[in-house]
Design a protein around this motif. Structure first.
Motif, PDB file in Angstrom:
ATOM      1  N   PRO A  77      21.292 -50.445 -62.543  1.00  0.00           N
ATOM      2  CA  PRO A  77      21.388 -49.431 -61.482  1.00  0.00           C
ATOM      3  C   PRO A  77      20.007 -49.054 -60.953  1.00  0.00           C
ATOM      4  N   ILE A  78      19.900 -48.955 -59.637  1.00  0.00           N
ATOM      5  CA  ILE A  78      18.665 -48.513 -58.989  1.00  0.00           C
ATOM      6  C   ILE A  78      18.993 -47.300 -58.131  1.00  0.00           C
ATOM      7  N   ILE A  79      18.316 -46.190 -58.398  1.00  0.00           N
ATOM      8  CA  ILE A  79      18.529 -44.949 -57.659  1.00  0.00           C
ATOM      9  C   ILE A  79      17.243 -44.612 -56.908  1.00  0.00           C
ATOM     10  N   PHE A  80      17.341 -44.433 -55.610  1.00  0.00           N
ATOM     11  CA  PHE A  80      16.190 -44.051 -54.799  1.00  0.00           C
ATOM     12  C   PHE A  80      16.171 -42.542 -54.593  1.00  0.00           C
ATOM     13  N   LEU A  81      15.001 -41.943 -54.778  1.00  0.00           N
ATOM     14  CA  LEU A  81      14.739 -40.553 -54.395  1.00  0.00           C
ATOM     15  C   LEU A  81      13.635 -40.602 -53.351  1.00  0.00           C
ATOM     16  N   SER A  82      13.920 -40.139 -52.149  1.00  0.00           N
ATOM     17  CA  SER A  82      12.944 -40.315 -51.079  1.00  0.00           C
ATOM     18  C   SER A  82      12.945 -39.155 -50.110  1.00  0.00           C
ATOM     19  N   ALA A  83      11.780 -38.912 -49.521  1.00  0.00           N
ATOM     20  CA  ALA A  83      11.678 -37.909 -48.461  1.00  0.00           C
ATOM     21  C   ALA A  83      12.150 -38.487 -47.130  1.00  0.00           C
ATOM     22  N   LYS A  84      12.299 -39.803 -47.070  1.00  0.00           N
ATOM     23  CA  LYS A  84      12.764 -40.466 -45.846  1.00  0.00           C
ATOM     24  C   LYS A  84      14.287 -40.342 -45.790  1.00  0.00           C
ATOM     25  N   GLU A  85      14.801 -39.678 -44.751  1.00  0.00           N
ATOM     26  CA  GLU A  85      16.225 -39.379 -44.724  1.00  0.00           C
ATOM     27  C   GLU A  85      16.934 -39.836 -43.450  1.00  0.00           C
ATOM     28  N   LYS A  86      16.249 -40.583 -42.589  1.00  0.00           N
ATOM     29  CA  LYS A  86      16.929 -41.125 -41.420  1.00  0.00           C
ATOM     30  C   LYS A  86      18.001 -42.121 -41.865  1.00  0.00           C
ATOM     31  N   VAL A  87      19.034 -42.239 -41.058  1.00  0.00           N
ATOM     32  CA  VAL A  87      20.116 -43.170 -41.379  1.00  0.00           C
ATOM     33  C   VAL A  87      19.565 -44.586 -41.564  1.00  0.00           C
ATOM     34  N   SER A  88      18.613 -44.970 -40.718  1.00  0.00           N
ATOM     35  CA  SER A  88      18.031 -46.311 -40.816  1.00  0.00           C
ATOM     36  C   SER A  88      17.290 -46.500 -42.138  1.00  0.00           C
ATOM     37  N   VAL A  90      17.987 -44.900 -45.012  1.00  0.00           N
ATOM     38  CA  VAL A  90      19.013 -44.979 -46.064  1.00  0.00           C
ATOM     39  C   VAL A  90      19.659 -46.364 -46.055  1.00  0.00           C
ATOM     40  N   ALA A  91      19.975 -46.855 -44.860  1.00  0.00           N
ATOM     41  CA  ALA A  91      20.592 -48.180 -44.742  1.00  0.00           C
ATOM     42  C   ALA A  91      19.655 -49.257 -45.288  1.00  0.00           C
ATOM     43  N   ARG A  92      18.368 -49.138 -45.001  1.00  0.00           N
ATOM     44  CA  ARG A  92      17.395 -50.108 -45.494  1.00  0.00           C
ATOM     45  C   ARG A  92      17.333 -50.067 -47.023  1.00  0.00           C
ATOM     46  N   GLY A  93      17.448 -48.874 -47.583  1.00  0.00           N
ATOM     47  CA  GLY A  93      17.432 -48.746 -49.030  1.00  0.00           C
ATOM     48  C   GLY A  93      18.606 -49.440 -49.686  1.00  0.00           C
ATOM     49  N   TYR A  94      19.793 -49.229 -49.146  1.00  0.00           N
ATOM     50  CA  TYR A  94      20.979 -49.892 -49.699  1.00  0.00           C
ATOM     51  C   TYR A  94      20.931 -51.401 -49.472  1.00  0.00           C
ATOM     52  N   ASP A  95      20.430 -51.819 -48.331  1.00  0.00           N
ATOM     53  CA  ASP A  95      20.326 -53.254 -48.054  1.00  0.00           C
ATOM     54  C   ASP A  95      19.366 -53.943 -49.023  1.00  0.00           C
ATOM     55  N   SER A  96      18.353 -53.224 -49.459  1.00  0.00           N
ATOM     56  CA  SER A  96      17.375 -53.834 -50.364  1.00  0.00           C
ATOM     57  C   SER A  96      17.883 -53.928 -51.797  1.00  0.00           C
TER      58      SER A  96
END
Length: 230
Positions: A77-88, A90-96
């Motif tokens: 499992p990989i969980i991201f915690l980020s200050a970046k919250e734009k939909v793009s 978030v989508a990039r995070g899941y895609d990676s």
């Protein structure tokens, strides 16, 4: 006890999360590092149950780190915690390759709930043995994980794309009748012409995914069949 690899370059936040999780009932063994490149190196010896990571970091950001991890490990499992919250973002995070993506800050007890749910899910899954992996030119294709990778590039295929590519790999160099493919994946229960066009669309997508290696070709003979070679 859960072994956590924590990737965060903010010293204050890093200390808060690390110490907070270690104090919770149930216990954590936390290895705290500060960038994605160090994470990949640490994984070779630490063998964590879960990774919690920032996204914006020096040397190697979280997205590239996750892509590199998914080339070797599709389960952790990989969980991201980020200050970046734009939909793009978030989508990039899941895609990676991230499993969960949350906006900072997340308190240790709230993070603990998500971590334990993810780890419980992974541990409840049956151990996989004898999983087939295909080497397609310079690509690696793991059909059960719907993953096609080449160097640092990872493509997450749909189940249909993965199924078609698997059938092609199983019959490398052999002509597969179009009707056999349609029967297997569409059951020909819908309009045959529409399904045949849909097959062509999926073949075009697979060609695009595999385009980095010119030795690979997905060939079609009109009204007859398809075959792959490399």
């Amino acid at each position: 006890m859960i072994k956590l690899l924590y990737v965060e370059d903010d010293t204050s936040l890093g200390y808060l999360i690390k110490s907070g999780l270690e104090e919770l009932i149930g216990g954590y063994e936390v290895r705290w590092i500060t960038n994605g490149k160090e994470c990949l190196k640490t994984m070779e010896t630490f063998e964590p149950d879960v990774i919690v990571s920032d996204v914006e970091m020096a040397f190697m950001d979280g997205n590239e780190m996750a892509r590199q991890i998914r080339l070797k490990d599709t389960q952790i499992p990989i969980i991201f915690l980020s200050a970046k919250e734009k939909v793009s973002d978030v989508a990039r995070g899941y895609d990676s390759g991230a499993n969960l993506y949350f906006k900072k800050p997340l308190l240790p007890d709230e993070l603990d709930v998500h971590i334990r749910a993810m780890v419980k899910h992974v541990r409840s899954q049956p151990k996989k043995s004898g999983e087939v992996v295909y080497e397609i030119g310079k690509y690696t294709f793991a059909p059960q994980q719907f993953m096609l990778s080449c160097d640092s590039v990872l493509h997450r295929l749909t189940s249909l794309e993965s199924g078609i590519l698997t059938m092609l790999c199983e019959n490398k160099g052999k002509l597969i009748c179009r009707d056999d493919i349609l029967k297997r994946f569409w059951n020909m229960s819908y309009d045959r012409l529409s399904n045949s066009r849909s097959l062509d669309v999926h073949l075009t997508k697979l060609r695009h995914y595999l385009s980095s290696d010119k030795s690979i070709s997905i060939n079609t003979v009109k009204k007859l069949g398809v075959w792959v070679e490399w």
